[in-house]
Write a protein that holds these residues in place. Sequence first.
Motif, mmCIF file in Angstrom:
data_model
loop_
_atom_site.group_PDB
_atom_site.id
_atom_site.type_symbol
_atom_site.label_atom_id
_atom_site.label_comp_id
_atom_site.label_asym_id
_atom_site.label_seq_id
_atom_site.Cartn_x
_atom_site.Cartn_y
_atom_site.Cartn_z
ATOM 1 N N SER A 3 0.810 -1.241 -0.035
ATOM 2 C CA SER A 3 -0.122 -0.098 0.003
ATOM 3 C C SER A 3 0.931 1.201 0.074
ATOM 4 N N HIS A 20 -4.432 -6.077 -8.801
ATOM 5 C CA HIS A 20 -5.327 -6.702 -7.600
ATOM 6 C C HIS A 20 -5.494 -5.881 -6.412
ATOM 7 N N THR A 21 -6.976 -5.583 -6.370
ATOM 8 C CA THR A 21 -6.916 -4.468 -5.095
ATOM 9 C C THR A 21 -8.148 -5.186 -4.261
ATOM 10 N N THR A 25 -10.051 -6.794 -9.670
ATOM 11 C CA THR A 25 -8.892 -7.055 -10.457
ATOM 12 C C THR A 25 -8.956 -6.224 -11.840
ATOM 13 N N THR A 36 -4.611 3.240 -9.274
ATOM 14 C CA THR A 36 -4.923 2.905 -7.821
ATOM 15 C C THR A 36 -4.579 3.986 -6.700
ATOM 16 N N HIS A 42 -2.690 -3.730 -2.461
ATOM 17 C CA HIS A 42 -2.876 -4.150 -3.834
ATOM 18 C C HIS A 42 -1.465 -4.739 -4.309
ATOM 19 N N PRO A 69 -10.375 2.350 -7.918
ATOM 20 C CA PRO A 69 -9.386 1.795 -9.026
ATOM 21 C C PRO A 69 -10.109 1.914 -10.444
#
Length: 248
Positions: A3, A20-21, A25, A36, A42, A69
């Motif tokens: 992060s 990816h969070t 995705t 982001t 992520h 995102p």
Amino acid sequence: MQSHARGHLVYAAAGVLTVHTERGTSIVPANRVAWTPAGFTHHHRAHGDTDMRIVFLAPSLARLVPDHPAVFLASGLAREVLLALTGPRDHDGATPGHSRSARTRLHRVLVDELRDAHEQPLHLPEPQDDRLRAVARMLYETPADNATLAELGKTIGASTRTLSRLFRGELGMTFYEWRTQLRVHHALVLLADGHDTTRTAYACGWANPSSFIAAFTDIVGTTPGRYRAGRRTTAPASPLPTAGKSSG
């Protein structure tokens, strides 16, 4: 997983990236930029030989882009700014190729370009409800599975009406839309690994290549064949295998 205190943009100058969070995705094919926001946990994953460029935005600029995102189509100018900010001379931050004021101006131009760009349907939201998670897990493992929502519901013990309501209420899309987007994500990874259109179509659950081409074009904006050709022609002259370059 990581992060950051500042939001960042990720651009694949070559190859394909996934971001990816906890929200889901984002897939980042050629000429797309993933955003982001600050504070989102992520991780990134590269598919194929990937030249990854990262640009962090100051809070004053981050306020001008979405607070969630997102994926944007990169204009020609945005692409050149991204490459200029993360060029080989300054990717380590030790020998900046631009003055601080020049970099500030470039960041502003980049954000202006993204504000004029439309968000791309390349962010696949992550289900939170346990029933949706069960359905998603099955489809992630076998994207070619053509089971209906009713059949999937029987497997996990949920009605079609309940699952349909959850897909719309929680993910903002129908089951069909979500599965199609998942399959296109999988297709982009397969194409990055060198698979042809026909093999990719069947591996992702389409009954024939023409149906796959139509769905892929609707989401990505170009045909699979043109996308593969574009990946070979839009990359920098000397892409670095699975390399990462960043700019603050």
